[in-house]
Design a protein around this motif. Sequence first.
Motif, mmCIF file in Angstrom:
data_model
loop_
_atom_site.group_PDB
_atom_site.id
_atom_site.type_symbol
_atom_site.label_atom_id
_atom_site.label_comp_id
_atom_site.label_asym_id
_atom_site.label_seq_id
_atom_site.Cartn_x
_atom_site.Cartn_y
_atom_site.Cartn_z
ATOM 1 N N VAL A 79 1.122 -0.961 -0.284
ATOM 2 C CA VAL A 79 0.218 -0.546 -0.239
ATOM 3 C C VAL A 79 0.879 1.492 0.232
ATOM 4 C CG1 VAL A 79 -1.832 1.251 1.153
ATOM 5 C CG2 VAL A 79 -1.913 -1.760 1.497
ATOM 6 N N PHE A 80 0.796 2.130 -0.568
ATOM 7 C CA PHE A 80 1.498 3.508 -1.072
ATOM 8 C C PHE A 80 0.742 4.827 -0.877
ATOM 9 C CE2 PHE A 80 3.524 1.146 -4.023
ATOM 10 C CZ PHE A 80 4.710 1.919 -4.276
ATOM 11 N N GLY A 81 1.106 5.085 -0.047
ATOM 12 C CA GLY A 81 0.330 5.737 0.601
ATOM 13 C C GLY A 81 0.652 7.505 1.218
ATOM 14 N N CYS A 82 0.507 9.029 0.919
ATOM 15 C CA CYS A 82 0.671 9.787 1.463
ATOM 16 C C CYS A 82 -0.620 11.027 2.161
ATOM 17 C CB CYS A 82 1.253 10.807 -0.003
ATOM 18 S SG CYS A 82 -0.529 11.102 -1.056
ATOM 19 N N MET A 83 -0.234 11.393 2.940
ATOM 20 C CA MET A 83 -0.949 12.974 3.736
ATOM 21 C C MET A 83 -0.268 13.996 3.865
ATOM 22 S SD MET A 83 -2.055 11.922 7.295
ATOM 23 C CE MET A 83 -0.675 12.408 8.342
ATOM 24 N N LEU B 296 0.426 17.162 5.035
ATOM 25 C CA LEU B 296 0.613 17.957 6.097
ATOM 26 C C LEU B 296 -0.172 18.640 7.158
ATOM 27 C CD1 LEU B 296 4.042 17.292 6.807
ATOM 28 C CD2 LEU B 296 2.991 15.628 7.905
ATOM 29 N N ALA B 297 -0.718 20.031 6.068
ATOM 30 C CA ALA B 297 -1.654 21.096 6.123
ATOM 31 C C ALA B 297 -3.323 19.985 6.585
ATOM 32 C CB ALA B 297 -2.173 21.740 5.491
ATOM 33 N N THR B 298 -3.994 19.515 5.946
ATOM 34 C CA THR B 298 -5.147 19.290 6.451
ATOM 35 C C THR B 298 -5.430 18.087 6.743
ATOM 36 O OG1 THR B 298 -5.070 18.405 4.060
ATOM 37 C CG2 THR B 298 -5.876 20.383 3.981
ATOM 38 N N GLY B 299 -4.616 16.949 6.560
ATOM 39 C CA GLY B 299 -4.237 15.290 6.491
ATOM 40 C C GLY B 299 -5.199 14.716 5.858
ATOM 41 N N HIS B 300 -5.426 15.157 4.595
ATOM 42 C CA HIS B 300 -6.181 14.051 3.467
ATOM 43 C C HIS B 300 -4.750 13.491 3.799
ATOM 44 C CE1 HIS B 300 -7.151 13.124 -0.644
ATOM 45 N NE2 HIS B 300 -8.064 13.408 -0.542
ATOM 46 N N ARG B 301 -5.500 12.282 2.958
ATOM 47 C CA ARG B 301 -4.669 11.027 2.716
ATOM 48 C C ARG B 301 -4.762 10.865 0.876
ATOM 49 N NH1 ARG B 301 -7.111 11.061 6.636
ATOM 50 N NH2 ARG B 301 -8.786 9.739 6.727
ATOM 51 N N LEU B 302 -4.421 9.921 0.135
ATOM 52 C CA LEU B 302 -4.415 9.504 -0.985
ATOM 53 C C LEU B 302 -3.823 7.774 -0.525
ATOM 54 C CD1 LEU B 302 -2.961 11.485 -3.536
ATOM 55 C CD2 LEU B 302 -5.294 11.382 -2.914
ATOM 56 N N PHE B 303 -3.825 6.457 -1.075
ATOM 57 C CA PHE B 303 -3.624 5.528 -1.254
ATOM 58 C C PHE B 303 -3.770 4.841 -2.446
ATOM 59 C CE2 PHE B 303 -5.541 6.815 3.070
ATOM 60 C CZ PHE B 303 -4.343 6.268 3.691
ATOM 61 N N GLN B 304 -2.850 3.654 -2.726
ATOM 62 C CA GLN B 304 -2.698 2.397 -3.459
ATOM 63 C C GLN B 304 -2.111 1.575 -3.569
ATOM 64 O OE1 GLN B 304 -0.135 3.589 -7.377
ATOM 65 N NE2 GLN B 304 -2.231 4.284 -8.471
ATOM 66 N N ILE B 305 -3.009 0.709 -3.584
ATOM 67 C CA ILE B 305 -2.778 -0.823 -3.585
ATOM 68 C C ILE B 305 -1.734 -1.420 -5.340
ATOM 69 C CG2 ILE B 305 -3.042 -3.275 -2.764
ATOM 70 C CD1 ILE B 305 -6.087 -1.567 -1.337
ATOM 71 N N ARG B 306 -0.701 -2.231 -4.059
ATOM 72 C CA ARG B 306 0.025 -2.391 -5.698
ATOM 73 C C ARG B 306 0.206 -3.574 -5.811
ATOM 74 N NH1 ARG B 306 0.059 0.226 -10.476
ATOM 75 N NH2 ARG B 306 2.262 -0.266 -11.349
ATOM 76 N N ARG B 307 0.830 -4.454 -6.186
ATOM 77 C CA ARG B 307 1.272 -6.264 -6.201
ATOM 78 C C ARG B 307 2.855 -5.811 -5.886
ATOM 79 N NH1 ARG B 307 -1.626 -10.785 -7.431
ATOM 80 N NH2 ARG B 307 -3.404 -10.008 -8.303
ATOM 81 N N HIS B 308 3.215 -4.865 -6.109
ATOM 82 C CA HIS B 308 4.882 -4.773 -5.913
ATOM 83 C C HIS B 308 5.620 -3.188 -5.567
ATOM 84 C CE1 HIS B 308 5.773 -9.010 -8.042
ATOM 85 N NE2 HIS B 308 4.409 -8.395 -8.952
ATOM 86 N N GLN B 309 6.969 -3.558 -5.104
ATOM 87 C CA GLN B 309 7.204 -2.165 -4.187
ATOM 88 C C GLN B 309 8.259 -1.811 -5.301
ATOM 89 O OE1 GLN B 309 8.295 -1.037 0.161
ATOM 90 N NE2 GLN B 309 9.352 0.625 -0.490
ATOM 91 N N ARG B 310 7.936 -1.836 -6.519
ATOM 92 C CA ARG B 310 9.669 -1.340 -7.551
ATOM 93 C C ARG B 310 8.989 0.441 -8.053
ATOM 94 N NH1 ARG B 310 7.624 -7.192 -11.218
ATOM 95 N NH2 ARG B 310 8.627 -8.372 -9.006
#
Length: 182
Positions: free
Chosen positions: A39-43, A45-59
């Motif tokens: 699971v790739f994710g970012c947040m 820092l000002a708002t707390g909004h998060r994005l996620f992306q599920i992948r099979r690998h971490q390449r």
Amino acid sequence: MLVEDETDLLLFPPLRAMWSPRGQPARVMLSGWNARRVVFGCMNLATGHRLFQIRRHQRAQDFQAFLHQVHRHYRGWQVTILLDSDRSHTANESRALAGQLGIRLLWLPKRAPELNPMDTLWGQGKDAMSANKQYTNIDEQADSFITYLRSLSNKEALRASGVLSPHFWLKHVFSKDFCVPA
């Protein structure tokens, strides 16, 4: 200012703690085979909004797919991502793509996961959704994990990740131009 990180989800559950009768080991049912999702994710820092992306690998190409998602969401914004120096991040193609998309990459010190608020958020999500539980399949687990993290309000995510703590290290490093909540 975004913080980014990845976490592995494994079909075999992380065993944290559970009750069983005294003198008898706790039974955790396992499927007999393991599977993995990243699971790739970012947040923000000002708002707390998060994005996620599920992948099979971490390449590198998986990280680059996540960069495209960040770019689509924050189109028109000057984006800086604070992240570790994983090989998928530091690959020449990843750095070049970030530059083409107008995304600035800012590196955390090596071997310092405690500095990344996403690391704390991952741990809380795993404790709530993955510990001591065997899912039918890895995709069900990944969906439950993301659903839980999305169910947190933006303020709850900032609090859970430590960003709202008076001792959060970035409060003392960056100016208010980066809008880290006080």
